[in-house]
Motif scaffolding. Structure first.
Motif, PDB file in Angstrom:
ATOM      1  N   ASP A  10      47.780  15.443 -87.019  1.00 43.72           N
ATOM      2  CA  ASP A  10      47.934  14.473 -88.113  1.00 43.72           C
ATOM      3  C   ASP A  10      47.541  15.114 -89.435  1.00 43.72           C
ATOM      4  O   ASP A  10      46.673  15.989 -89.503  1.00 43.72           O
ATOM      5  CB  ASP A  10      47.057  13.247 -87.879  1.00 43.72           C
ATOM      6  CG  ASP A  10      47.740  12.176 -87.039  1.00 43.72           C
ATOM      7  OD1 ASP A  10      48.944  12.336 -86.753  1.00 43.72           O
ATOM      8  OD2 ASP A  10      47.065  11.194 -86.689  1.00 43.72           O
ATOM      9  N   ASN A  11      48.176  14.639 -90.455  1.00 37.80           N
ATOM     10  CA  ASN A  11      47.897  15.135 -91.789  1.00 37.80           C
ATOM     11  C   ASN A  11      46.559  14.574 -92.270  1.00 37.80           C
ATOM     12  O   ASN A  11      46.320  13.365 -92.213  1.00 37.80           O
ATOM     13  CB  ASN A  11      49.030  14.716 -92.733  1.00 37.80           C
ATOM     14  CG  ASN A  11      48.934  15.371 -94.088  1.00 37.80           C
ATOM     15  OD1 ASN A  11      47.979  16.084 -94.374  1.00 37.80           O
ATOM     16  ND2 ASN A  11      49.939  15.128 -94.910  1.00 37.80           N
ATOM     17  N   GLU A  13      45.540  14.338 -95.255  1.00 37.43           N
ATOM     18  CA  GLU A  13      45.762  13.539 -96.457  1.00 37.43           C
ATOM     19  C   GLU A  13      46.006  12.069 -96.104  1.00 37.43           C
ATOM     20  O   GLU A  13      45.505  11.168 -96.771  1.00 37.43           O
ATOM     21  CB  GLU A  13      46.943  14.083 -97.266  1.00 37.43           C
ATOM     22  CG  GLU A  13      46.756  15.502 -97.771  1.00 37.43           C
ATOM     23  CD  GLU A  13      45.600  15.634 -98.745  1.00 37.43           C
ATOM     24  OE1 GLU A  13      45.378  14.712 -99.555  1.00 37.43           O
ATOM     25  OE2 GLU A  13      44.911  16.667 -98.689  1.00 37.43           O
ATOM     26  N   LYS A  14      46.774  11.846 -95.031  1.00 38.43           N
ATOM     27  CA  LYS A  14      47.036  10.466 -94.597  1.00 38.43           C
ATOM     28  C   LYS A  14      45.759   9.797 -94.124  1.00 38.43           C
ATOM     29  O   LYS A  14      45.509   8.630 -94.392  1.00 38.43           O
ATOM     30  CB  LYS A  14      48.077  10.442 -93.480  1.00 38.43           C
ATOM     31  CG  LYS A  14      49.493  10.613 -93.945  1.00 38.43           C
ATOM     32  CD  LYS A  14      50.462  10.412 -92.799  1.00 38.43           C
ATOM     33  CE  LYS A  14      51.886  10.559 -93.263  1.00 38.43           C
ATOM     34  NZ  LYS A  14      52.832  10.351 -92.163  1.00 38.43           N
ATOM     35  N   ALA A  15      44.939  10.556 -93.394  1.00 40.21           N
ATOM     36  CA  ALA A  15      43.674  10.011 -92.898  1.00 40.21           C
ATOM     37  C   ALA A  15      42.748   9.664 -94.056  1.00 40.21           C
ATOM     38  O   ALA A  15      42.081   8.624 -94.041  1.00 40.21           O
ATOM     39  CB  ALA A  15      43.000  11.012 -91.970  1.00 40.21           C
ATOM     40  N   LYS A  17      43.682   8.874 -97.064  1.00 38.56           N
ATOM     41  CA  LYS A  17      44.268   7.712 -97.728  1.00 38.56           C
ATOM     42  C   LYS A  17      43.902   6.424 -96.987  1.00 38.56           C
ATOM     43  O   LYS A  17      43.554   5.417 -97.598  1.00 38.56           O
ATOM     44  CB  LYS A  17      45.782   7.869 -97.801  1.00 38.56           C
ATOM     45  CG  LYS A  17      46.465   6.959 -98.765  1.00 38.56           C
ATOM     46  CD  LYS A  17      47.924   7.353 -98.919  1.00 38.56           C
ATOM     47  CE  LYS A  17      48.555   6.625-100.062  1.00 38.56           C
ATOM     48  NZ  LYS A  17      49.931   7.033-100.313  1.00 38.56           N
ATOM     49  N   LYS A  18      43.956   6.459 -95.635  1.00 38.40           N
ATOM     50  CA  LYS A  18      43.567   5.303 -94.831  1.00 38.40           C
ATOM     51  C   LYS A  18      42.097   4.961 -95.059  1.00 38.40           C
ATOM     52  O   LYS A  18      41.722   3.799 -95.173  1.00 38.40           O
ATOM     53  CB  LYS A  18      43.791   5.580 -93.349  1.00 38.40           C
ATOM     54  CG  LYS A  18      45.208   5.465 -92.906  1.00 38.40           C
ATOM     55  CD  LYS A  18      45.304   5.696 -91.404  1.00 38.40           C
ATOM     56  CE  LYS A  18      46.728   5.724 -90.933  1.00 38.40           C
ATOM     57  NZ  LYS A  18      46.805   5.989 -89.484  1.00 38.40           N
ATOM     58  N   ARG A  21      41.596   3.273 -98.402  1.00 38.30           N
ATOM     59  CA  ARG A  21      42.096   1.906 -98.365  1.00 38.30           C
ATOM     60  C   ARG A  21      41.112   0.973 -97.652  1.00 38.30           C
ATOM     61  O   ARG A  21      40.802  -0.116 -98.129  1.00 38.30           O
ATOM     62  CB  ARG A  21      43.456   1.877 -97.672  1.00 38.30           C
ATOM     63  CG  ARG A  21      44.386   0.845 -98.254  1.00 38.30           C
ATOM     64  CD  ARG A  21      45.784   0.890 -97.647  1.00 38.30           C
ATOM     65  NE  ARG A  21      46.439   2.183 -97.777  1.00 38.30           N
ATOM     66  CZ  ARG A  21      46.993   2.846 -96.768  1.00 38.30           C
ATOM     67  NH1 ARG A  21      46.991   2.356 -95.559  1.00 38.30           N
ATOM     68  NH2 ARG A  21      47.570   4.005 -96.975  1.00 38.30           N
TER      69      ARG A  21
END
Length: 64
Positions: A10-11, A13-15, A17-18, A21
């Motif tokens: 998994d990226n 960056e996505k983690a 971002k989550k 949030r």
């Protein structure tokens, strides 16, 4: 505690971002800023009333 599961591949960056949030939804930063100084209840009510009037004005403009 906020937990964001990350799978292999998994990226990051996505983690991140989550995580951001989820952290924003908890309202921790907003609460800290509010607790910096005491605001009288009458002032809070006045600010809420001003905001309600402003939002109502925007909605009326949107309808026209």
């Amino acid at each position: 505690m906020i937990i964001v599961p990350v799978k292999d591949g998994d990226n990051i960056e996505k983690a991140l971002k989550k995580f951001k949030r989820k952290f924003e939804k908890t309202g921790a930063v907003r609460e800290l800023r509010a607790r910096r100084e005491f605001v009288k209840p009458s002032i809070k009510r006045r600010e809420q009333l001003k905001k309600a009037i402003y939002v109502q004005h925007l909605r009326l403009q949107e309808e026209q």
